[in-house]
Design a protein around this motif. Structure first.
Motif, PDB file in Angstrom:
ATOM      1  N   GLN A   1      63.153 122.174  12.276  1.00  0.00           N
ATOM      2  CA  GLN A   1      63.315 120.794  12.507  1.00  0.00           C
ATOM      3  C   GLN A   1      62.530 120.015  11.218  1.00  0.00           C
ATOM      4  O   GLN A   1      61.664 120.119  10.980  1.00  0.00           O
TER       5      GLN A   1
ATOM      6  N   THR B   1      61.188 116.345  10.581  1.00  0.00           N
ATOM      7  CA  THR B   1      60.035 115.175  11.132  1.00  0.00           C
ATOM      8  C   THR B   1      59.740 114.298  10.251  1.00  0.00           C
ATOM      9  O   THR B   1      59.152 114.997   9.074  1.00  0.00           O
ATOM     10  N   ILE B   2      59.842 113.227  10.422  1.00  0.00           N
ATOM     11  CA  ILE B   2      59.503 112.265   9.535  1.00  0.00           C
ATOM     12  C   ILE B   2      58.213 111.732   9.492  1.00  0.00           C
ATOM     13  O   ILE B   2      58.476 111.245  10.973  1.00  0.00           O
ATOM     14  N   ALA B   3      57.312 111.193   9.199  1.00  0.00           N
ATOM     15  CA  ALA B   3      56.035 110.748  10.241  1.00  0.00           C
ATOM     16  C   ALA B   3      56.098 109.361  10.911  1.00  0.00           C
ATOM     17  O   ALA B   3      56.852 108.273  10.177  1.00  0.00           O
TER      18      ALA B   3
ATOM     19  N   ALA C   1      55.504 102.341   2.339  1.00  0.00           N
ATOM     20  CA  ALA C   1      55.964 103.779   3.646  1.00  0.00           C
ATOM     21  C   ALA C   1      56.684 103.645   4.352  1.00  0.00           C
ATOM     22  O   ALA C   1      57.669 104.137   4.644  1.00  0.00           O
TER      23      ALA C   1
ATOM     24  N   ALA D   1      60.158 105.982   4.050  1.00  0.00           N
ATOM     25  CA  ALA D   1      60.506 106.800   5.277  1.00  0.00           C
ATOM     26  C   ALA D   1      61.816 106.635   5.377  1.00  0.00           C
ATOM     27  O   ALA D   1      62.650 108.012   5.896  1.00  0.00           O
TER      28      ALA D   1
ATOM     29  N   GLY E   1      52.449 115.385   3.046  1.00  0.00           N
ATOM     30  CA  GLY E   1      53.082 116.040   4.472  1.00  0.00           C
ATOM     31  C   GLY E   1      54.007 114.515   5.232  1.00  0.00           C
ATOM     32  O   GLY E   1      53.604 114.801   6.896  1.00  0.00           O
ATOM     33  N   PHE E   2      53.692 113.967   4.381  1.00  0.00           N
ATOM     34  CA  PHE E   2      54.723 112.763   5.522  1.00  0.00           C
ATOM     35  C   PHE E   2      55.756 113.168   6.223  1.00  0.00           C
ATOM     36  O   PHE E   2      56.615 112.820   7.765  1.00  0.00           O
ATOM     37  N   VAL E   3      56.562 114.330   5.410  1.00  0.00           N
ATOM     38  CA  VAL E   3      57.796 114.734   6.533  1.00  0.00           C
ATOM     39  C   VAL E   3      57.314 116.002   6.225  1.00  0.00           C
ATOM     40  O   VAL E   3      56.932 116.818   6.020  1.00  0.00           O
ATOM     41  N   GLN E   4      57.713 116.644   7.936  1.00  0.00           N
ATOM     42  CA  GLN E   4      57.480 117.607   7.794  1.00  0.00           C
ATOM     43  C   GLN E   4      58.610 118.876   8.511  1.00  0.00           C
ATOM     44  O   GLN E   4      59.227 118.176   9.426  1.00  0.00           O
ATOM     45  N   ILE E   5      58.404 119.953   8.072  1.00  0.00           N
ATOM     46  CA  ILE E   5      59.190 121.054   8.487  1.00  0.00           C
ATOM     47  C   ILE E   5      59.030 121.656   8.873  1.00  0.00           C
ATOM     48  O   ILE E   5      58.036 123.025   8.864  1.00  0.00           O
ATOM     49  N   THR E   6      58.930 122.110  10.551  1.00  0.00           N
ATOM     50  CA  THR E   6      58.957 122.799  11.262  1.00  0.00           C
ATOM     51  C   THR E   6      59.510 123.961  11.780  1.00  0.00           C
ATOM     52  O   THR E   6      61.356 123.620  11.619  1.00  0.00           O
TER      53      THR E   6
ATOM     54  N   GLU F   1      50.651 121.334  19.917  1.00  0.00           N
ATOM     55  CA  GLU F   1      51.393 121.846  21.221  1.00  0.00           C
ATOM     56  C   GLU F   1      50.388 121.236  22.479  1.00  0.00           C
ATOM     57  O   GLU F   1      50.486 120.713  23.404  1.00  0.00           O
TER      58      GLU F   1
ATOM     59  N   GLN G   1      50.563 114.138  12.036  1.00  0.00           N
ATOM     60  CA  GLN G   1      50.287 112.876  12.542  1.00  0.00           C
ATOM     61  C   GLN G   1      49.985 113.082  14.028  1.00  0.00           C
ATOM     62  O   GLN G   1      51.643 112.665  14.274  1.00  0.00           O
TER      63      GLN G   1
ATOM     64  N   SER H   1      49.063 109.860  17.439  1.00  0.00           N
ATOM     65  CA  SER H   1      47.518 108.129  17.586  1.00  0.00           C
ATOM     66  C   SER H   1      47.084 108.299  17.603  1.00  0.00           C
ATOM     67  O   SER H   1      46.054 107.958  17.563  1.00  0.00           O
TER      68      SER H   1
END
Lengths: 325, 325
Positions: A66, A68-70, B21, B25, B63-68, B118, B143, B145
């Motif tokens: 996946q 995901t974009i922050a 930002a 994005a 880490g603005f985009v996360q690759i999981t 998680e 990230q 909230s």
DNA sequence: CCTGCATCGTCACAAATGTGTAATGGGCTC
DNA sequence: GAGCCCATTACACATTTGTGACGATGCAGG
């Protein structure tokens, strides 16, 4: 090239056994996390670069990895701010309009999926409706273990399998969440109003509908009545019905409730035949998310907002800015 | 090339205001989600390809985009299965060992971060300890909230800023979670046992330590006492102390509690000087995760497992298989 | 006004990537 | 065992991407 996530889920792929999941995972780690070159990985794992390449491609398309974009949480776009203020929302998410031919719905679906994943508590319950946006959401919902999570499909089914089918939607979402799924075992529209009442009063439809008010989260979509409406394209409603709905002032429906441009529910004959939870039950759901976009959906989205259908709106820039006019 | 996530967080970058930002994005959406080419995006947004390229690179690194990578939940590796059985764990996560020169800890940290994200409930509280692994986790924590989330640093600080500093760790994790952070405003080791007792009994140290037993989740790391130990390298402990610990039979520490190879806590003078929560308080934390890997950490990991420090282990293949011997 | 510093755009190029086509080979049916 | 189907490999090539060099532009301070 990374194709959009709406690649047809054709071909029987149950457990995805083609390539050992562990191997895929390992390759993905090396590639995405460590930044190794595909060539290096191939050599190390004694396979062709092409194979690595293909596996990576599949991993992306199938949602195994996946991206995901922050979420610029607290750092909202102006447009999001405005939407929240104008419609008194709890939150708004506005995704960019696709550049290429990609369907907006896959963007919106992805964003909605992400939001749902975040706000759906463990062992929570999620109500969904029917539509391409929800379908897209299903495809990019992050996998989770979900002990005791429940998914409730809040609309009836289509006998003739349309490209996008309510039951498919529900199944996919439930699978991604590891959830138990509850279907309305009835057609979307009953043949007559009387039959509708009988069906709604009979088990198991009744008990599934009874779950609606106490759901934790609702993921709603909006169906428009423009010429481009998918409902028309897939012949979910006939052209005559469509015309009569328009004449009655409808701009679309949310969860089977046709609304006029001010958000007032209509008493059209079709509504009497629709298998769905009553409006006030839907409005009792604690957390209501509306995921819809595209310019032709602006009227029904606005209607839905005015009717109080949602506290969280997921849409695209085009629709978002039109909504502010 | 995607460089590993442990790129030095040097240079003052507070709000990260260099590039809007929203723009970042959008570019990320187009590139990762829609699969547009960098060139196409550049043209569309009227900028150079190079600029797009650079922004994407930064987005990844920051880490603005996360690759999981999908957690094959329910589809565990054999090694994970074995670990769970042998040590009676709730869960085990085993990541591959890096191919290139990448530090294992960044892999483990990433996996641990994901797990924490998680299992940490909204408005939950998280206790952390000190170490490179935790640092890596901080850097790839998605990230969020986090309204009312709290992060508690369960160790004292180091006066002389080591490359990896407890306070930095805590700050970064708190920032990623949008959490309020609680520090132990005391050194990691007090000069004397008496002073330690005074500090621990005094505010604000006392009240922060008092939070520990009721924390929701603990993210623990293990510090080894091998020659390669970072504690030694960064001069957190002196060589003499190190030798005397070894002589006392210690194999490392978890949260400042030095254990022998059977997992029994030692009563070494150093422990009397350490500012940290008592063992039984740590063991009262509902959800305890130990993130540590690398062959030289095997003894302390085993000790930690035997001492019941964790129900969830995040480690690498090398350490994992050694633990099973 | 000039100088120094820093950032950005242009160009160019090497590396990495995605995607064809033809050859190879393993497993299956018959 | 022969023949066939399928997947994989080897090879080749066009695109895309990362990066360095170099000049232009813009800004702060003297």
């Amino acid at each position: 090239m990374i194709r959009g996530p709406q690649a047809a889920p054709s071909e029987g792929e149950a457990g995805d056994g083609r390539a050992d999941a562990a191997l895929v995972a390992k390759i993905c780690w090396y590639y995405f996390r460590e930044g190794q070159t595909q060539d290096a990985i191939a050599q190390r794992l004694k396979m062709t670069r092409k194979r690595v390449n293909r596996i990576l491609g599949e991993a992306r398309e199938s949602g195994f990895v996946q991206i995901t974009i922050a979420d610029p949480a607290g750092h909202r776009t102006e447009i999001e701010e405005e939407l929240i203020r104008k419609f008194d929302l709890r939150h708004a998410i506005v995704v960019p309009v696709p550049l290429g031919g990609t369907d907006v719905r896959s963007f919106i679906g992805a964003a909605a999926a992400r939001y749902v994943a975040e706000c759906l508590p463990p062992s929570g319950s999620l109500g969904i409706t029917w539509g391409g946006t929800i379908n897209a959401a299903a495809q990019s919902l992050p996998q989770r273990s979900g002990d005791g999570t429940r998914v409730v499909l809040m609309s009836g089914g289509l006998a003739e399998s349309a490209p996008i089918n309510p039951y498919d939607n529900a199944t996919m979402i439930a699978r991604a969440l590891g959830a138990r799924c509850y279907y309305l075992t009835a057609p979307m529209f009953a043949e007559t109003a009387e039959l509708r009442d009988i069906l709604v009063a009979s088990e198991p439809v009744r008990s599934v509908l009874a779950m609606v008010p106490s759901l934790d989260v609702a993921l709603l979509s909006a169906i428009d009545l423009s010429e481009q409406s998918k409902a028309l394209e897939y012949e979910v409603i006939s052209r005559e019905t469509w015309a009569s709905l328009l004449e009655a002032g409808a701009v679309g429906d949310i969860c089977g409730h046709y609304l006029d441009s001010a958000g007032k529910p209509l008493h059209h004959p079709l509504v009497q035949r629709t298998i769905h939870p009553p409006i006030d039950h839907v409005l009792q759901i604690r957390h209501r998310i509306l995921a819809a976009g595209g310019e032709h959906k602006v009227p029904i989205i606005r209607a839905g907002l005015l009717a109080g259908f949602c506290q969280v709106l997921v849409t695209d820039e085009a629709a978002g800015s039109k909504l502010l006019d």
